[in-house]
Write an enzyme that holds these catalytic residues in place. Structure first.
Site, PDB file in Angstrom:
ATOM      1  N   LYS A  28     -11.765 -19.356  25.116  1.00 33.24           N
ATOM      2  CA  LYS A  28     -12.509 -18.918  23.920  1.00 33.24           C
ATOM      3  C   LYS A  28     -11.590 -18.876  22.698  1.00 33.24           C
ATOM      4  O   LYS A  28     -12.042 -18.621  21.588  1.00 33.24           O
ATOM      5  CB  LYS A  28     -13.122 -17.541  24.151  1.00 33.24           C
ATOM      6  CG  LYS A  28     -14.211 -17.561  25.236  1.00 33.24           C
ATOM      7  CD  LYS A  28     -14.873 -16.222  25.352  1.00 33.24           C
ATOM      8  CE  LYS A  28     -15.634 -16.052  26.633  1.00 33.24           C
ATOM      9  NZ  LYS A  28     -16.928 -16.763  26.637  1.00 33.24           N
ATOM     10  N   ASP A  53     -12.136  -5.182  26.655  1.00 33.11           N
ATOM     11  CA  ASP A  53     -12.515  -6.565  26.916  1.00 33.11           C
ATOM     12  C   ASP A  53     -12.433  -7.302  25.584  1.00 33.11           C
ATOM     13  O   ASP A  53     -13.304  -7.147  24.728  1.00 33.11           O
ATOM     14  CB  ASP A  53     -13.944  -6.585  27.496  1.00 33.11           C
ATOM     15  CG  ASP A  53     -14.524  -7.992  27.549  1.00 33.11           C
ATOM     16  OD1 ASP A  53     -13.874  -8.936  27.071  1.00 33.11           O
ATOM     17  OD2 ASP A  53     -15.650  -8.127  28.060  1.00 33.11           O
ATOM     18  N   GLN A  56     -14.045 -11.799  23.061  1.00 35.00           N
ATOM     19  CA  GLN A  56     -14.578 -12.291  21.779  1.00 35.00           C
ATOM     20  C   GLN A  56     -13.706 -11.891  20.591  1.00 35.00           C
ATOM     21  O   GLN A  56     -13.983 -12.302  19.463  1.00 35.00           O
ATOM     22  CB  GLN A  56     -16.007 -11.752  21.550  1.00 35.00           C
ATOM     23  CG  GLN A  56     -17.024 -12.262  22.548  1.00 35.00           C
ATOM     24  CD  GLN A  56     -17.227 -13.776  22.500  1.00 35.00           C
ATOM     25  OE1 GLN A  56     -16.929 -14.435  21.507  1.00 35.00           O
ATOM     26  NE2 GLN A  56     -17.705 -14.330  23.599  1.00 35.00           N
ATOM     27  N   HIS A  92     -20.687  -7.252  28.436  1.00 36.57           N
ATOM     28  CA  HIS A  92     -20.925  -8.483  29.190  1.00 36.57           C
ATOM     29  C   HIS A  92     -20.968  -8.115  30.673  1.00 36.57           C
ATOM     30  O   HIS A  92     -20.320  -7.159  31.100  1.00 36.57           O
ATOM     31  CB  HIS A  92     -19.750  -9.425  28.895  1.00 36.57           C
ATOM     32  CG  HIS A  92     -19.869 -10.814  29.426  1.00 36.57           C
ATOM     33  ND1 HIS A  92     -19.622 -11.142  30.736  1.00 36.57           N
ATOM     34  CD2 HIS A  92     -20.186 -11.985  28.807  1.00 36.57           C
ATOM     35  CE1 HIS A  92     -19.774 -12.443  30.904  1.00 36.57           C
ATOM     36  NE2 HIS A  92     -20.121 -12.983  29.746  1.00 36.57           N
ATOM     37  N   CYS A 151     -25.331 -13.337  29.409  1.00 38.99           N
ATOM     38  CA  CYS A 151     -24.632 -12.491  30.407  1.00 38.99           C
ATOM     39  C   CYS A 151     -24.543 -11.049  29.920  1.00 38.99           C
ATOM     40  O   CYS A 151     -23.531 -10.369  30.132  1.00 38.99           O
ATOM     41  CB  CYS A 151     -23.235 -13.011  30.724  1.00 38.99           C
ATOM     42  SG  CYS A 151     -23.252 -14.599  31.527  1.00 38.99           S
TER      43      CYS A 151
HETATM   44  C1  LIG Z   1     -17.356 -10.091  25.735  1.00 38.84           C
HETATM   45  C2  LIG Z   1     -17.101 -10.997  26.915  1.00 38.84           C
HETATM   46  N1  LIG Z   1     -16.505 -10.504  27.993  1.00 38.84           N
HETATM   47  C3  LIG Z   1     -16.240 -11.266  29.061  1.00 38.84           C
HETATM   48  C4  LIG Z   1     -16.580 -12.588  29.105  1.00 38.84           C
HETATM   49  C5  LIG Z   1     -16.270 -13.397  30.311  1.00 38.84           C
HETATM   50  O1  LIG Z   1     -15.336 -14.393  29.984  1.00 38.84           O
HETATM   51  P1  LIG Z   1     -14.947 -15.481  31.070  1.00 38.84           P
HETATM   52  O2  LIG Z   1     -16.212 -16.139  31.509  1.00 38.84           O
HETATM   53  O3  LIG Z   1     -14.018 -16.391  30.332  1.00 38.84           O
HETATM   54  O4  LIG Z   1     -14.286 -14.744  32.180  1.00 38.84           O
HETATM   55  C6  LIG Z   1     -17.243 -13.151  28.005  1.00 38.84           C
HETATM   56  C7  LIG Z   1     -17.698 -14.560  28.040  1.00 38.84           C
HETATM   57  O5  LIG Z   1     -18.623 -14.938  27.357  1.00 38.84           O
HETATM   58  C8  LIG Z   1     -17.493 -12.335  26.885  1.00 38.84           C
HETATM   59  O6  LIG Z   1     -18.082 -12.837  25.801  1.00 38.84           O
END
Ligand SMILES: Cc1ncc(COP(=O)(O)O)c(C=O)c1O
Length: 420
Positions: free
Chosen positions: A240, A214, A217, A137, A378
């Site tokens: 999430k 990270d 998900q 992401h 993203c």
């Molecule tokens: C794999 C992953 N990393 C990071 C993020 C960023 O999360 P946030 O917008 O809650 O900071 C997302 C959000 O869709 C994501 O799916």
């Protein structure tokens, strides 16, 4: 040609998980959109909130609202206790060793920025290397680009195959004496790939390189045990995982967090301040400058309680069945190409339809009350890897049903009828 009502496949026997009962906990799911029952398949973007979370936050504002940590009065003490109790519950949920390793942040994005700046800033120099994967992401790319740009370091990327699986042999080859850090998605939001992170953490550690996972998900779709994994940092977002927006967690190993400088300066992150010198607070407060998102922390604690009160393992198994069912049902539709066919997947079904832009798919499905996400999610490098501008993405939670997958399938047939 088959009538639209005939196109549903026999439902799998399923699991013992009672999705219909669970749905009653999520009031938003009862509503109609455009005169049709809402079919919410955008859980990878944000999940819905159970009444238990909404109630906990309402109760906080009705009965406890006050600033924390600094007050001697009754409400301040109550609010502090609720906030710190939430931290303890999150610690136990991911099996961290102590609550000082659980830093409340705004989101996964903020957690990764914190590590890039406070750990990366101290450890990266000219010519050093950070390993990321091709399926990250943007929030696990851009913070590293920013700090690498400042320090003269560079990013190396683990490639993936056409199924959306990382090339582990290439991962091993990417390590060099200049490798200072690895940052890697547990589960890809664009493809649904579940990466073999235990193995990948071990690979990094065998070379003495720290690693951030990270988990944005992963936490809603799997039981995460940070000590069993052995990762150095683990980041995730409350919104999430059925909790509120504006709150997330950075887990870090105590010795690493202690050696890092603070992220921001301000109240609460200090023990003492003079104009000449500030002594920083102990963990976790050193990284929590200013008044935090107190009700968000309380709400996230309630989300953890909720997940521990239901059959979460059963929910994960149910989601797996939903994904399998949706994958075979969509594969039957001519002109559909599923993007991301890894052997281990969770929660996400990305696809493109010949001759129809994903945004048009999303708009026409919305007319039927079906919420999916369309775009690059993203993760523009993932789109570049597959040579497409965007995908349509259905993403599941344990409250989704096989009937909702059928509605999606009927909706896609309708899209083809309208635009094909
Ligand atoms: C794999 C992953 N990393 C990071 C993020 C960023 O999360 P946030 O917008 O809650 O900071 C997302 C959000 O869709 C994501 O799916």
């Amino acid at each position: 040609m088959r009538a639209l009502d005939d196109i549903v496949m026999p439902h799998p026997v399923g699991t013992s998980f009672d999705a219909a009962r669970i749905r009653a906990d999520f009031p938003i799911l009862k509503q109609q959109v455009n005169g049709k029952p809402l079919v919410y398949l955008d859980n990878a973007a944000t999940s819905q909130k159970p009444m238990a979370v909404i109630d906990a936050m309402t109760r906080f504002y009705l009965e406890e609202n006050s600033n924390i940590h600094r007050g001697v009065h009754f409400l301040s003490d109550k609010a502090t206790q609720s906030y710190e109790a939430a931290r303890s519950r999150i610690r136990s949920f991911i099996n961290a060793a102590d609550a000082g390793e659980i830093i409340f942040v705004r989101s996964t994005t903020e957690a990764i920025n914190l590590v890039a700046r406070c750990f990366g800033g101290g450890h990266l120099g000219a010519g050093d290397e950070v390993i990321l994967s091709a399926m990250e992401h943007h929030s696990n790319i851009v913070p590293w680009q920013m700090i690498c740009g400042e320090k003269g370091a560079r990013i190396r990327v683990i490639p993936m195959n056409d199924e959306g699986e990382l090339d582990l042999a290439e991962y091993e080859r990417l390590f060099s004496p200049r490798t200072k850090f690895v940052a890697l998605a547990h589960i890809s939001n664009a493809l649904g790939t579940v990466n073999p992170i235990a193995e990948m953490i071990a690979t990094a550690h065998a070379r003495g390189v720290p690693i951030l996972i990270d988990g944005a998900q992963a936490v809603p779709h799997s039981a995460v045990d940070v000590r069993a994994l052995g990762c150095d940092f683990y980041a995730f977002s409350g919104h999430k995982m059925f909790g509120p927006t504006g709150i997330g967690i950075l887990y870090g190993k105590r010795e690493l967090l202690e050696a890092m400088p603070p992220y921001q300066g301000g109240g609460d992150m200090i023990k003492s301040v003079t104009f000449e010198k500030t002594i920083y607070n102990d963990l976790p407060h050193k990284f929590e400058a200013g008044t935090p998102n107190i009700s968000g922390g309380v709400g996230l604690g309630a989300a953890v309680d909720y997940l521990q009160s239901i059959d979460f393992e059963g929910g994960i198994a149910h989601e797996r069945e939903l994904l399998r069912y949706a994958t075979s049902a969509l594969s039957e539709i001519s002109g559909i190409h599923i993007v991301g066919r890894a052997k281990r997947k969770a929660g996400v079904l990305s696809f493109v339809l010949d001759g129809i832009h994903p945004h048009d798919i999303g708009t026409i499905l919305d007319d039927d009350g079906i919420a999916i996400r369309t775009g690059h999610h993203c993760a523009q490098p993932v789109m570049q890897r597959f040579g497409i501008p965007a995908t349509a993405r259905a993403s599941f939670a344990f409250y989704n049903t096989f009937e909702e997958v059928d509605a999606l399938v009927r909706g896609i047939h309708n899209v083809k009828k309208v635009l094909g």
